[in-house]
Structure formats: structure tokens, C-alpha cells
Design an enzyme around this catalytic site. Structure first.
Site, PDB file in Angstrom:
ATOM      1  N   SER A  75     -11.035  -1.046   3.364  1.00 49.51           N
ATOM      2  CA  SER A  75     -10.357  -1.469   4.595  1.00 49.51           C
ATOM      3  C   SER A  75      -9.815  -0.236   5.300  1.00 49.51           C
ATOM      4  O   SER A  75      -9.036   0.516   4.713  1.00 49.51           O
ATOM      5  CB  SER A  75      -9.191  -2.402   4.277  1.00 49.51           C
ATOM      6  OG  SER A  75      -9.681  -3.544   3.638  1.00 49.51           O
ATOM      7  N   GLU A 119      -5.151   2.659   6.903  1.00 45.49           N
ATOM      8  CA  GLU A 119      -4.809   2.624   5.470  1.00 45.49           C
ATOM      9  C   GLU A 119      -5.395   3.872   4.795  1.00 45.49           C
ATOM     10  O   GLU A 119      -4.847   4.394   3.840  1.00 45.49           O
ATOM     11  CB  GLU A 119      -5.401   1.359   4.834  1.00 45.49           C
ATOM     12  CG  GLU A 119      -5.150   1.268   3.336  1.00 45.49           C
ATOM     13  CD  GLU A 119      -5.592  -0.057   2.738  1.00 45.49           C
ATOM     14  OE1 GLU A 119      -5.346  -1.112   3.362  1.00 45.49           O
ATOM     15  OE2 GLU A 119      -6.188  -0.026   1.649  1.00 45.49           O
ATOM     16  N   ARG A 127       0.816  -1.229   0.000  1.00 45.30           N
ATOM     17  CA  ARG A 127       0.000   0.000   0.000  1.00 45.30           C
ATOM     18  C   ARG A 127       0.849   1.278   0.000  1.00 45.30           C
ATOM     19  O   ARG A 127       0.443   2.302   0.561  1.00 45.30           O
ATOM     20  CB  ARG A 127      -0.981   0.023   1.184  1.00 45.30           C
ATOM     21  CG  ARG A 127      -1.955  -1.127   1.202  1.00 45.30           C
ATOM     22  CD  ARG A 127      -2.908  -1.137   0.013  1.00 45.30           C
ATOM     23  NE  ARG A 127      -3.668  -2.372   0.002  1.00 45.30           N
ATOM     24  CZ  ARG A 127      -3.316  -3.460  -0.716  1.00 45.30           C
ATOM     25  NH1 ARG A 127      -2.254  -3.441  -1.508  1.00 45.30           N
ATOM     26  NH2 ARG A 127      -4.035  -4.549  -0.676  1.00 45.30           N
TER      27      ARG A 127
HETATM   28  C1  LIG Z   1     -15.779  -0.714  -1.052  1.00 46.21           C
HETATM   29  C2  LIG Z   1     -14.298  -0.480  -1.192  1.00 46.21           C
HETATM   30  C3  LIG Z   1     -13.457  -1.554  -1.480  1.00 46.21           C
HETATM   31  C4  LIG Z   1     -12.081  -1.352  -1.603  1.00 46.21           C
HETATM   32  N1  LIG Z   1     -11.288  -2.422  -1.890  1.00 46.21           N
HETATM   33  C5  LIG Z   1      -9.958  -2.247  -2.014  1.00 46.21           C
HETATM   34  C6  LIG Z   1      -9.107  -3.361  -2.317  1.00 46.21           C
HETATM   35  O1  LIG Z   1      -9.540  -4.488  -2.507  1.00 46.21           O
HETATM   36  N2  LIG Z   1      -7.773  -3.126  -2.408  1.00 46.21           N
HETATM   37  C7  LIG Z   1      -7.233  -1.877  -2.232  1.00 46.21           C
HETATM   38  O2  LIG Z   1      -6.009  -1.725  -2.338  1.00 46.21           O
HETATM   39  N3  LIG Z   1      -8.013  -0.813  -1.953  1.00 46.21           N
HETATM   40  C8  LIG Z   1      -9.352  -0.960  -1.841  1.00 46.21           C
HETATM   41  N4  LIG Z   1     -10.146   0.120  -1.556  1.00 46.21           N
HETATM   42  C9  LIG Z   1      -9.526   1.446  -1.332  1.00 46.21           C
HETATM   43  C10 LIG Z   1      -9.406   2.318  -2.593  1.00 46.21           C
HETATM   44  O3  LIG Z   1     -10.397   1.976  -3.546  1.00 46.21           O
HETATM   45  C11 LIG Z   1      -8.029   2.209  -3.239  1.00 46.21           C
HETATM   46  O4  LIG Z   1      -7.012   2.629  -2.363  1.00 46.21           O
HETATM   47  C12 LIG Z   1      -7.952   3.066  -4.524  1.00 46.21           C
HETATM   48  O5  LIG Z   1      -6.807   2.725  -5.223  1.00 46.21           O
HETATM   49  C13 LIG Z   1      -7.924   4.565  -4.247  1.00 46.21           C
HETATM   50  O6  LIG Z   1      -8.074   5.231  -5.485  1.00 46.21           O
HETATM   51  P1  LIG Z   1      -8.824   6.650  -5.568  1.00 46.21           P
HETATM   52  O7  LIG Z   1      -8.776   7.123  -6.961  1.00 46.21           O
HETATM   53  O8  LIG Z   1     -10.167   6.540  -4.962  1.00 46.21           O
HETATM   54  O9  LIG Z   1      -7.863   7.515  -4.681  1.00 46.21           O
HETATM   55  P2  LIG Z   1      -8.242   8.692  -3.677  1.00 46.21           P
HETATM   56  O10 LIG Z   1      -9.000   8.128  -2.526  1.00 46.21           O
HETATM   57  O11 LIG Z   1      -8.848   9.822  -4.411  1.00 46.21           O
HETATM   58  O12 LIG Z   1      -6.788   9.093  -3.187  1.00 46.21           O
HETATM   59  C14 LIG Z   1      -5.992   8.199  -2.436  1.00 46.21           C
HETATM   60  C15 LIG Z   1      -4.588   8.808  -2.336  1.00 46.21           C
HETATM   61  O13 LIG Z   1      -4.016   8.819  -3.644  1.00 46.21           O
HETATM   62  C16 LIG Z   1      -3.602  10.142  -3.990  1.00 46.21           C
HETATM   63  N5  LIG Z   1      -3.830  10.296  -5.429  1.00 46.21           N
HETATM   64  C17 LIG Z   1      -4.973  10.027  -6.110  1.00 46.21           C
HETATM   65  N6  LIG Z   1      -4.785  10.254  -7.423  1.00 46.21           N
HETATM   66  C18 LIG Z   1      -3.510  10.693  -7.566  1.00 46.21           C
HETATM   67  C19 LIG Z   1      -2.725  11.111  -8.680  1.00 46.21           C
HETATM   68  N7  LIG Z   1      -3.206  11.122  -9.928  1.00 46.21           N
HETATM   69  N8  LIG Z   1      -1.447  11.503  -8.452  1.00 46.21           N
HETATM   70  C20 LIG Z   1      -0.934  11.505  -7.198  1.00 46.21           C
HETATM   71  N9  LIG Z   1      -1.635  11.126  -6.112  1.00 46.21           N
HETATM   72  C21 LIG Z   1      -2.903  10.719  -6.295  1.00 46.21           C
HETATM   73  C22 LIG Z   1      -4.475  11.069  -3.161  1.00 46.21           C
HETATM   74  O14 LIG Z   1      -3.838  12.323  -2.966  1.00 46.21           O
HETATM   75  C23 LIG Z   1      -4.610  10.263  -1.869  1.00 46.21           C
HETATM   76  O15 LIG Z   1      -3.500  10.478  -1.028  1.00 46.21           O
HETATM   77  C24 LIG Z   1     -11.531  -0.053  -1.432  1.00 46.21           C
HETATM   78  C25 LIG Z   1     -12.381   1.035  -1.164  1.00 46.21           C
HETATM   79  C26 LIG Z   1     -13.752   0.826  -1.050  1.00 46.21           C
HETATM   80  C27 LIG Z   1     -14.643   2.006  -0.784  1.00 46.21           C
END
Ligand SMILES: Cc1cc2nc3c(=O)[nH]c(=O)nc-3n(C[C@H](O)[C@H](O)[C@H](O)COP(=O)(O)OP(=O)(O)OC[C@H]3O[C@@H](n4cnc5c(N)ncnc54)[C@H](O)[C@@H]3O)c2cc1C
Length: 302
Positions: free
Chosen positions: A225, A295, A175
Site C-alpha cells: 500500500s 506509507e 503504522r
Molecule cells: C506485496 C506487498 C504487500 C504488503 N502488505 C502489507 C500488509 O498487509 N500490511 C503491512 O503493514 N505492510 C504491508 N506491506 C509493506 C511491508 O511489507 C511492511 O511494512 C513490512 O513490515 C516492512 O518490512 P521490511 O523488512 O521490508 O522493512 P524495510 O522496507 O526494509 O524497512 C521499512 C522501515 O523499517 C526500518 N527498519 C527495517 N528493519 C529495521 C530494524 N531492524 N531496526 C530498525 N529499523 C528497521 C527501515 O529503516 C525502514 O524505515 C506490503 C508490501 C508489499 C510489497
């Protein structure tokens, strides 16, 4: 800072900057107060202009993807939220590689790969994030992680310069990625896939989707998570064994379906969620001597 106070910004420049956008609208947790300023750049040039504006005005900024791993505070964010959404949502096939914009949703990337019979990223089919967020977090599930498919990443640094990193240079860990230290902005990535068998890929996609639906509270607001997996343990099991299934602080509760998820039952506040997170950390440490690290990314004015 108000828009009218922003030095160097001319509304007729074409860049759209909004004031007081409620951040709860942009996160899967449905929590978060207003951002002073909020912009959704249409391309890398506009993103660079926004970075210049922030620098000129000594204004902090924060990059937002799909908001599925962020908990914003109720007071919101003092600075500029830069949202990389649909404008960075392209997906193109180049041989067995995909060139994907940071704003593309993983669901669309996995569907695109499946339709073209390209194997390697099925594991991500149920992760509700953008490519940028998934690379930043090295998102993973069911034995796969982004690290395995990221071949090259194009980033913009704080000064607006473009750089490229190989997958190895991204320093992916559990992560984490190097971007968590550098603060660079992921613009796009090349994912290296391989020819796959469509029926097998479809079956695995259906199987993983069913597993998620059975085990995760997908009908409730959450950020997935809440805690990282402590080495040698499963966060959800520790929380369940600590007797915290269903435990609630206000409208924030430990999901009874999957104890690793803190859910928002409707109108949870940042304070509710943090009180619950801290209670879980304390209880698990007292009972099992294990420290649980969040996380989710906690962002905004406290
Ligand atoms: C129901 C559910 C299930 C999930 N299952 C999983 C799973 O199985 N495995 C897992 O790993 N995660 C899981 N997640 C967590 C999440 O979906 C992941 O961490 C996902 O990759 C986050 O992407 P995001 O675009 O939503 O990022 P955001 O939440 O928008 O941002 C997360 C971080 O990334 C940074 N960021 C985003 N985009 C950029 C960019 N272009 N450049 C630089 N920094 C950036 C942001 O500043 C922030 O610090 C789950 C979440 C939910 C709600």
C-alpha cells in the site's frame, strides 16, 4: 564517501563493506540507485563496530530490512546502508513465546508458529517483510497488527548500547512505533503467542493467502500500500473513485487490481513514482478534500 576514505577501517578486520551496491536489488519496488557503502553485519558486535565507524566518519547510515516498504531515490544513498538479513534470521521457541531475530522474514515466522501450533500471528502470513521492518512499521493486516504479539524488543542505540522495551513501551500506533522517532536498531523481539488449533490456523492462512492473491498485484514490483489509510476512508477506494485506476507516469502505474498499490511495470524511476504519488495526492484532495500520506519510506539523495 569511498571505502578507501573511511577512517578507522581496516579491510583485514573481517568486516565486509561493499561499494556502490544498487539498492533496487534490495527492494520489492525494484527502484533505487547505488549506496556509497553497504554492509551486512554478521552479529550485534559487528553492527556496533559499523556504528562506531559511521560516527568516527560523520557518515549517515540507514537500516534496511527486506526492503518491502522503501522507495530509494535513483541517485541512491550517500552514506552506509546496513542490511539486517539472514544473519539476524533466527527463530526459537521458548514455551509459547518465540524469540525472533530482526532479519527473520514474517513468512518464516508464521510458518514456524503454525508448525508448532502457536496462534496469534497468522494475520502476518502474507506480509513480505522482516520482523525488524514489521515492528518498526507496526505492520498489520486483516484485523491484526504486530502490536498484539510483541512482548519485548531488544534494540541497539546509536552508541551501540543495548536496551529492552516492553510491547507497551514501543508506543505502537497505526503504522508507527517509537523506533521511528528514536532511530534505534531492532535486533530481536519476543513474540507472545498462545496454543492454537492447527486445522483452524491452516484454514485461516489459506483463506488470507487466497484473499491477497485475488485482490493484490503480487506478480508486480511494488512496496505494498503506497498510502496510509486516511481516517474514515480506504486509500484504494478513494484512488479508484478519483478515476485513477491504471493511471501511469512512465512505468509507474496505479494497479488496476488494487488501486492502493503503485506498481513498477518494469523500468519505473524514482521520478516516475513520485510524479504519480503527487498526482494521486492532488487529485484525491481536489475531488474529496482528503490528504493522503505515503506509507512507504522515501530514502536517499534527491
Ligand atoms: C506485496 C506487498 C504487500 C504488503 N502488505 C502489507 C500488509 O498487509 N500490511 C503491512 O503493514 N505492510 C504491508 N506491506 C509493506 C511491508 O511489507 C511492511 O511494512 C513490512 O513490515 C516492512 O518490512 P521490511 O523488512 O521490508 O522493512 P524495510 O522496507 O526494509 O524497512 C521499512 C522501515 O523499517 C526500518 N527498519 C527495517 N528493519 C529495521 C530494524 N531492524 N531496526 C530498525 N529499523 C528497521 C527501515 O529503516 C525502514 O524505515 C506490503 C508490501 C508489499 C510489497
Amino acid at each position: 564517501m569511498k571505502l578507501a576514505e573511511l577512517k578507522g577501517f581496516a579491510p583485514d578486520q573481517g568486516i565486509k563493506i561493499l561499494e556502490n551496491q544498487e539498492l533496487k536489488e534490495y527492494t520489492t519496488f525494484r527502484v533505487g540507485g547505488p549506496a556509497d557503502l553497504f554492509a551486512e553485519p554478521k552479529d550485534p558486535e559487528e553492527l556496533r563496530d559499523l556504528l562506531v565507524l559511521c560516527r568516527q566518519n560523520s557518515l549517515p547510515y540507514y537500516i534496511l530490512g527486506h526492503g518491502s516498504n522503501i522507495l530509494f531515490t535513483d541517485k541512491g544513498y550517500r552514506g552506509m546502508i546496513i542490511f539486517l538479513g539472514e544473519n539476524f534470521g533466527y527463530i526459537e521457541k521458548m514455551g509459547n513465546d518465540l524469540r525472533v531475530g530482526a532479519g527473520a522474514l514474517l513468512k518464516d515466522v508464521t510458518d514456524f508458529a503454525l508448525e508448532r501450533e502457536l496462534e496469534g500471528i497468522v494475520f502476518a502470513c502474507g506480509i513480505p517483510g522482516s520482523l525488524g521492518g514489521a515492528i518498526y512499521m507496526n505492520a498489520g493486516a486483516y484485523g491484526g497488527e504486530m502490536k498484539e504479539v510483541v512482548h519485548q524488543v531488544k534494540v541497539m542505540d546509536r552508541n551501540g548500547s543495548i536496551k529492552y522495551y516492553t510491547g507497551e513501551e514501543m508506543e505502537f500506533g497505526y503504522r508507527t512505533s517509537r523506533i521511528q522517532d528514536t532511530g534505534e536498531i531492532i535486533l530481536e523481539a519476543t513474540l507472545r503467542l498462545r496454543p492454537g488449533k492447527i486445522m483452524e490456523m491452516k484454514e485461516r492462512t489459506a483463506d488470507l493467502t487466497q484473499k491477497r492473491e485475488e485482490k493484490q498485484p503480487l506478480d508486480m514490483a511494488s512496496a505494498g500500500s503506497t498510502f496510509k489509510r486516511p481516517e474514515g476512508y480506504f486509500a484504494g477506494k478513494l484512488i479508484m473513485d478519483a478515476g485513477l485506476s491504471g493511471y501511469a507516469c512512465g512505468d509507474a502505474a496505479v494497479s488496476t487490481k488494487h488501486c492502493g498499490f503503485v506498481i513498477n511495470k518494469g523500468s519505473a524511476t524514482f521520478a516516475d513514482i513520485m510524479a504519480l504519488v503527487e498526482h494521486i495526492q492532488r487529485t484525491v484532495e481536489e475531488k474529496f478534500g482528503v490528504k493522503m500520506q505515503p506509507e512507504i519510506r522515501i530514502v536517499g539523495e534527491r
